[in-house]
Design a protein around this motif. Structure first.
Motif, mmCIF file in Angstrom:
data_model
loop_
_atom_site.group_PDB
_atom_site.id
_atom_site.type_symbol
_atom_site.label_atom_id
_atom_site.label_comp_id
_atom_site.label_asym_id
_atom_site.label_seq_id
_atom_site.Cartn_x
_atom_site.Cartn_y
_atom_site.Cartn_z
ATOM 1 N N PRO A 20 -0.624 5.034 4.743
ATOM 2 C CA PRO A 20 0.561 3.836 4.269
ATOM 3 C C PRO A 20 1.902 4.644 4.102
ATOM 4 N N GLU A 21 3.169 3.824 4.678
ATOM 5 C CA GLU A 21 4.420 4.670 4.156
ATOM 6 C C GLU A 21 4.782 3.697 2.985
ATOM 7 N N PRO A 22 5.501 4.588 2.140
ATOM 8 C CA PRO A 22 5.939 4.842 1.390
ATOM 9 C C PRO A 22 6.491 3.828 0.777
ATOM 10 N N GLU A 23 7.306 2.854 1.425
ATOM 11 C CA GLU A 23 8.281 1.679 1.360
ATOM 12 C C GLU A 23 7.172 0.343 0.956
ATOM 13 N N THR A 24 5.699 0.948 1.914
ATOM 14 C CA THR A 24 4.273 -0.295 1.801
ATOM 15 C C THR A 24 3.643 -0.457 0.642
ATOM 16 N N GLU A 25 3.214 0.534 0.191
ATOM 17 C CA GLU A 25 2.945 0.987 -1.260
ATOM 18 C C GLU A 25 3.704 0.567 -1.862
ATOM 19 N N ARG A 71 5.145 -5.003 6.525
ATOM 20 C CA ARG A 71 5.851 -5.544 4.474
ATOM 21 C C ARG A 71 6.483 -7.261 4.861
ATOM 22 N N ASP A 72 7.480 -6.934 5.728
ATOM 23 C CA ASP A 72 7.288 -8.990 6.055
ATOM 24 C C ASP A 72 5.851 -10.195 5.733
ATOM 25 N N ILE A 132 -2.912 -7.403 3.052
ATOM 26 C CA ILE A 132 -3.290 -6.292 2.608
ATOM 27 C C ILE A 132 -4.003 -4.884 2.603
ATOM 28 N N SER A 133 -5.264 -5.886 2.910
ATOM 29 C CA SER A 133 -6.347 -5.443 3.709
ATOM 30 C C SER A 133 -6.470 -4.509 4.906
#
Length: 110
Positions: free
Chosen positions: A87-92, A54-55, A73-74
Motif C-alpha cells: 500500500p502507499e504510505p498515505e494509505t498505511e 482512502r476516501d 481495508i480487506s
C-alpha cells in the motif's frame, strides 16, 4: 451538505479519475449514501486507485461503520496482493490512524 471548491478548512475533497472534484463538509449533514455511490463509481473506473480507497476508508470511519472500514481495508489488501505491491504510505498511515484514533466510530473522520 456539499460545498464548492475550495473546501472549508474542515472539509475534504477528492479528485476523481475524470478530473472531477467532490467536496464534502464535515458535520452532521454529510450525504454518506451519495459518497458511497461516488466511491463505487470511482472504483468501477479504476479498481486499483488507492486515493479512492482512502476516501472509502474515511467514509466508513465517518459513518461509524467499523465493519465497512474493515471491508475496505480487506479490499485494499486484496488488490495490493494481486498487483504484488505494498500500500502507499498515505494509505498505511490512514489505516493506522483510523484503527487507533479516537474518531474510528464518529462522524468526525471525514
Amino acid at each position: 451538505m456539499p460545498t464548492t471548491w475550495p473546501p472549508s478548512p474542515n472539509g475534504t475533497c477528492a479528485t476523481g479519475t475524470a478530473s472531477t472534484t467532490s467536496c464534502t463538509s464535515v458535520g452532521p449533514y454529510q450525504d454518506l449514501d451519495a459518497a458511497r455511490q461516488a466511491v463505487a463509481t470511482g472504483l468501477e473506473a479504476d479498481d486499483a486507485a488507492e486515493l479512492i480507497y482512502r476516501d472509502w476508508l474515511r467514509l466508513e470511519a465517518a459513518a461509524g461503520n467499523r465493519s465497512g472500514l474493515h471491508t475496505a481495508i480487506s479490499r485494499i489488501q486484496q488488490i495490493n496482493r494481486a498487483l504484488d505491491c505494498s500500500p502507499e504510505p498515505e494509505t498505511e498511515q490512514l489505516i493506522n490512524d483510523l484503527l487507533s484514533g479516537p474518531n474510528t466510530t464518529g462522524r468526525n473522520a471525514l
